[in-house]
Scaffold this motif. Structure first.
Motif, short mmCIF file in Angstrom:
data_model
loop_
_atom_site.label_atom_id
_atom_site.label_comp_id
_atom_site.label_asym_id
_atom_site.label_seq_id
_atom_site.Cartn_x
_atom_site.Cartn_y
_atom_site.Cartn_z
N PRO A 172 12.31 79.52 -13.55
CA PRO A 172 11.29 79.76 -12.71
C PRO A 172 11.72 79.38 -11.22
N SER A 173 12.73 78.56 -11.16
CA SER A 173 13.22 78.13 -9.71
C SER A 173 13.96 79.22 -9.06
N ARG A 174 14.68 80.19 -10.18
CA ARG A 174 15.40 81.28 -9.64
C ARG A 174 14.44 82.26 -9.00
N ARG A 175 13.42 82.48 -9.71
CA ARG A 175 12.26 83.36 -9.04
C ARG A 175 11.58 82.92 -7.79
N LYS A 176 11.47 81.73 -7.79
CA LYS A 176 10.80 81.13 -6.33
C LYS A 176 11.83 81.25 -5.44
N LEU A 177 13.18 81.21 -5.62
CA LEU A 177 14.01 81.35 -4.70
C LEU A 177 14.24 82.87 -4.39
N GLY A 204 11.99 84.96 -4.55
CA GLY A 204 10.81 85.45 -3.54
C GLY A 204 10.98 84.89 -2.02
N PHE A 205 11.55 83.84 -2.04
CA PHE A 205 11.55 83.27 -0.73
C PHE A 205 12.61 84.29 0.10
N THR A 206 13.86 84.09 -0.47
CA THR A 206 14.82 84.89 0.26
C THR A 206 14.58 86.41 0.33
N GLY A 207 14.14 86.97 -0.51
CA GLY A 207 13.75 88.36 -0.55
C GLY A 207 12.62 88.81 0.43
N GLY A 208 11.49 88.15 0.38
CA GLY A 208 10.49 88.37 1.22
C GLY A 208 10.40 88.13 2.56
N GLY A 209 11.22 87.22 3.38
CA GLY A 209 11.35 86.90 4.54
C GLY A 209 12.01 88.19 5.48
N PRO A 210 13.29 88.25 5.11
CA PRO A 210 13.82 89.61 5.88
C PRO A 210 13.18 90.98 5.81
N ALA A 211 12.31 91.00 4.74
CA ALA A 211 11.46 92.34 4.61
C ALA A 211 10.32 92.13 5.52
N ARG A 212 10.05 91.17 6.21
CA ARG A 212 9.17 91.03 7.14
C ARG A 212 9.44 90.76 8.57
N GLY A 213 10.78 90.65 8.61
CA GLY A 213 11.60 90.16 9.86
C GLY A 213 11.48 88.85 10.18
N ILE A 214 11.34 88.28 9.09
CA ILE A 214 11.55 86.71 9.28
C ILE A 214 13.01 86.24 8.80
N SER A 215 13.64 85.39 9.66
CA SER A 215 14.97 85.06 9.33
C SER A 215 14.89 83.52 8.21
N ALA A 243 16.07 80.32 6.84
CA ALA A 243 16.83 79.19 6.99
C ALA A 243 17.76 78.66 6.07
N PRO A 244 18.60 77.86 6.05
CA PRO A 244 19.68 77.39 5.00
C PRO A 244 18.80 77.07 3.83
N VAL A 245 19.42 77.29 2.60
CA VAL A 245 18.67 76.81 1.37
C VAL A 245 20.02 75.87 0.60
N GLU A 246 19.40 74.76 0.18
CA GLU A 246 20.15 73.83 -0.38
C GLU A 246 19.78 73.52 -2.13
N HIS A 247 20.72 73.58 -2.87
CA HIS A 247 20.42 73.29 -4.16
C HIS A 247 20.41 71.90 -4.56
N ALA A 248 19.67 71.36 -5.42
CA ALA A 248 19.83 69.87 -5.78
C ALA A 248 19.34 69.76 -7.25
N LEU A 249 19.65 68.44 -7.66
CA LEU A 249 19.11 68.44 -9.01
C LEU A 249 17.45 67.86 -8.77
N PHE A 250 16.72 68.49 -9.63
CA PHE A 250 15.06 68.40 -9.55
C PHE A 250 14.76 66.71 -9.72
N ILE A 281 10.64 72.37 5.72
CA ILE A 281 11.37 72.33 4.39
C ILE A 281 10.20 72.78 3.09
N ILE A 282 10.72 73.64 2.42
CA ILE A 282 9.76 74.14 1.20
C ILE A 282 10.62 73.73 -0.01
N CYS A 283 10.06 72.98 -0.90
CA CYS A 283 10.80 72.24 -1.95
C CYS A 283 10.20 73.06 -3.36
#
Length: 117
Positions: free
Chosen positions: A2-7, A9-20, A22-29, A49-51
């Motif tokens: 599920p976290s991969r799908r969230k990521l 969606g986030f990284t794919g949806g922004g540029p498609a709408r002209g939104i840059s 920000a950095p993405v960090e990976h961490a233990l939950f 920050i979107i967690c």
């Protein structure tokens, strides 16, 4: 998964709408994982920050406060899952609520459907 799908969606949806994006960090939950990732992001000047979970978001709030910043004044934090922990936060955490019961019912229905084939 599920976290991969969230990521995705986030990284794919922004540029498609002209939104840059920000950095993405990976961490233990965990609270500590959210705090560590947020500390790194704050050094880069991130102010929103979107967690991927509410526990990570609580860690993000802790990191912001330890950096002398306020939430939501200086840094905006959004969690995911609408967990019971949110009743105890100050300020209340903005979170994405998932319809757990309907999702569970759909999963069971799909499983039963597969078993009947």
């Amino acid at each position: 998964m599920p976290s991969r799908r969230k990521l995705a969606g986030f990284t794919g949806g922004g540029p498609a709408r002209g939104i840059s994006i920000a950095p993405v960090e990976h961490a233990l939950f965990s609270l500590e994982g959210g705090q560590a990732a947020t500390t790194r992001m704050l050094r880069q000047g991130v102010t929103g920050i979107i967690c991927a979970s509410d526990v990570l978001a609580l860690g993000a709030i802790r990191a912001a406060r330890r950096a002398g910043l306020t939430v939501p004044g200086d840094v905006s934090v959004v969690g995911y899952d609408d967990s019971a922990l949110l009743n105890c936060t100050d300020p209340p955490l903005t979170t994405v609520r998932q319809p757990i019961e309907p999702m569970g019912m759909s999963a069971v229905a799909l499983l039963v459907n597969q078993m009947e084939r």
